[in-house]
Every structure is written in structure tokens, then in C-alpha cells.
Design a protein around this motif. Sequence first.
Motif, short mmCIF file in Angstrom:
data_model
loop_
_atom_site.label_atom_id
_atom_site.label_comp_id
_atom_site.label_asym_id
_atom_site.label_seq_id
_atom_site.Cartn_x
_atom_site.Cartn_y
_atom_site.Cartn_z
N THR A 1 26.13 1.26 65.49
CA THR A 1 25.57 1.87 66.68
C THR A 1 24.05 1.98 66.53
N PRO A 2 23.32 1.87 67.64
CA PRO A 2 21.86 1.91 67.55
C PRO A 2 21.27 3.31 67.38
N VAL A 3 22.10 4.36 67.55
CA VAL A 3 21.61 5.73 67.40
C VAL A 3 22.58 6.51 66.53
N GLU A 4 22.06 7.12 65.46
CA GLU A 4 22.88 7.91 64.55
C GLU A 4 22.25 9.29 64.37
N LEU B 1 18.48 8.48 63.43
CA LEU B 1 18.13 7.11 63.07
C LEU B 1 18.27 6.23 64.31
N PHE B 2 17.16 5.60 64.70
CA PHE B 2 17.15 4.67 65.81
C PHE B 2 17.02 3.26 65.23
N LYS B 3 17.93 2.37 65.61
CA LYS B 3 17.94 1.01 65.08
C LYS B 3 17.80 -0.01 66.20
N GLN B 4 17.62 -1.28 65.78
CA GLN B 4 17.54 -2.39 66.73
C GLN B 4 16.40 -2.22 67.73
N LEU B 5 15.28 -1.71 67.25
CA LEU B 5 14.13 -1.46 68.12
C LEU B 5 13.23 -2.69 68.22
N PRO B 6 12.49 -2.84 69.34
CA PRO B 6 11.47 -3.88 69.41
C PRO B 6 10.41 -3.63 68.34
N GLY C 1 8.09 -1.41 63.04
CA GLY C 1 9.32 -1.84 62.39
C GLY C 1 10.47 -1.81 63.37
N LYS C 2 11.67 -2.13 62.89
CA LYS C 2 12.85 -2.18 63.76
C LYS C 2 13.70 -0.92 63.68
N GLU C 3 13.33 0.01 62.78
CA GLU C 3 14.06 1.26 62.67
C GLU C 3 13.10 2.43 62.57
N VAL C 4 13.51 3.55 63.13
CA VAL C 4 12.73 4.79 63.03
C VAL C 4 13.69 5.92 62.71
N THR C 5 13.33 6.72 61.72
CA THR C 5 14.08 7.93 61.42
C THR C 5 13.22 9.14 61.77
N VAL C 6 13.73 9.97 62.63
CA VAL C 6 13.03 11.18 63.07
C VAL C 6 13.73 12.38 62.46
N GLU C 7 12.95 13.35 62.01
CA GLU C 7 13.51 14.61 61.53
C GLU C 7 12.76 15.77 62.17
N TYR C 8 13.49 16.82 62.48
CA TYR C 8 12.88 18.05 62.97
C TYR C 8 13.86 19.20 62.80
N LYS C 9 13.35 20.41 62.92
CA LYS C 9 14.18 21.61 62.93
C LYS C 9 14.10 22.22 64.33
#
Length: 280
Positions: free
Chosen positions: A7-10, A28-33, A88-96
Motif C-alpha cells: 500500500t502507498p500509505v502506512e 510512510l508515504f511510498k510511490q511518490l513522484p 526521493g520516492k518515499e517520505v516518512t513523517v513523524e509527529y505527536k
Amino acid sequence: MKFAKTTPVEYTISMPAPGTHLFHVKILFKQLPKNGKLVLKMPAWRSGRYFIFDFAGGVQEFSAVNEKNNTLAWQKTDKLTWQIDTKGKEVTVEYKVFGNEFLQRTRGLDTEHAFINNTAVFMFSPLLYKKQLTLKVVPFENWHVTTGMERVENDENKFYAPNYDYFADCPLEIGTQDDFCFDVNGIKHTVSIFGNANYDKERLIKDFTTIIKKNFEFWGKVPYEHYTFIVHCTPQSGGGTEHINSTVVGVRPQQFESEEGYTNFLRLISHEFFHTWNVK
């Protein structure tokens, strides 16, 4: 509902210190331009309530990295929107996100339990809004998860949804709530009760079954594969919200002590369950 293994969003959520009222979120966002901009938004709404919320106001310690763990530049373009340089083709975002509100059924976390209406906690990307997603919950200690979402491969803490709209309509109860299940016409139904009250499980099953069967007879079809009733039983609780295959209702413990109070509780259950067809 068919689940794709990739899946493109986890999403991942944890709550390591409930007394702080802080949910820890990772996406986690995948398969990004490649080398583009990723726009994220925090909703200002929740289903079933006609009100503008400030969910973005509770977000803290936002950060973003790419698949090589390189820190990515980002900026807030308005109070609800974050824009990230992807590289890049993936981005991982973190927050509280701070949550200590249960009565409006938005987001709450304390030492007894957690409740999450997903729009109050999880950002989304408009680019991937209609894509399938997964959610991994890391409960605190011995807590467990109750939700209308489908579990992934029998993992009791991992779930999936076909898109963000569906995800937004599947609230989560996380704690030591009392869950009990029963079948009506071969369809699984779950009652999940947080709080202490003198309720009779067998009587609840009998009366809920009557309500469910009457709706089946009235509507002639069933729009879900399973259904979950989340019940918050505290001195201040009241009201309810309908969802796509679940409902969240509030009841005060003393309502189970009288026939009038119990009947009023069943009226609330019947009202919210009817919305499964009429509104949802």
C-alpha cells in the motif's frame, strides 16, 4: 474488501506514556513522484458532527525524512497544511498530537484508555486520498484495539482501509474495554464497553439482537460484513455518532440501574444503528 499487500500509505500509532495525553504518529508515504512536493493536511472535521475543529492545533514535533533517512525541508502553508520537499520516492513523517477529549468523540488518551476518531489524529495527502492504506497500532502495555476496520492477515493490531474516506469513518477504542461478540443471521456483531457499570451481557445481546433483526427486516439488506458498538460508560457520557460499520455512544453507569434508564440506552443504540442505512 480486497487487501493489496503493498500500500502507498502506512500509518503507525503508539501511546508509550498515556499520562502525557500524547499520541505518537508515524506515516510512510511510498510511490511518490521523485523530487516533488508532498502536501499533507490535518482535517478540521469529523463525520457525524457539523462543527469545525482545530485538530491541527494539537500537533507537535513534526519532522520528515526520505528513504535514505535524510532530513527533508518542510513548511506550513496554512494552519491545516504541511508541505514537504520530497527528494526521493518515499517520505516518512513523524509527529505527536495531544488528545484529552472524550465527550465529543474526537481524540483522547489517559491512563485508562484511548479513543481515536481518525480525522482528529491522522494527516492525509490529497495526492493519495483515494489509495488503500494500513494502520499499525502499538497499544500501551496490555491494552487491545476495537474497531470496525478489517485486520491484516490475522494481526490483531494491524488494519487496512480502501481509502482515507473509509478510514475516517472507523474510530478506534484502545484499552482494557470489555468486548463480547454475537452473530445475527450469520453476521458478527461486537459490543465493546469502556467503564464500570452493572450491565447484563446476556440481556444486552438479546436486546441488541432484537434491534438488529428489526432493521434487517425493515431495510431488507445488510450493508456491512461485521458491526461494532463502542460504548463509553462514564459519569459524563451521553450522545452518539454513527459510522460506516460501527457506532460510538455514551451512557452513564446509573442508566443500567433502572428500567427507564436502560430503555433510554436502547433507544440511543437503535437510533445510531438505524443511521447505518439512513445517512451512511
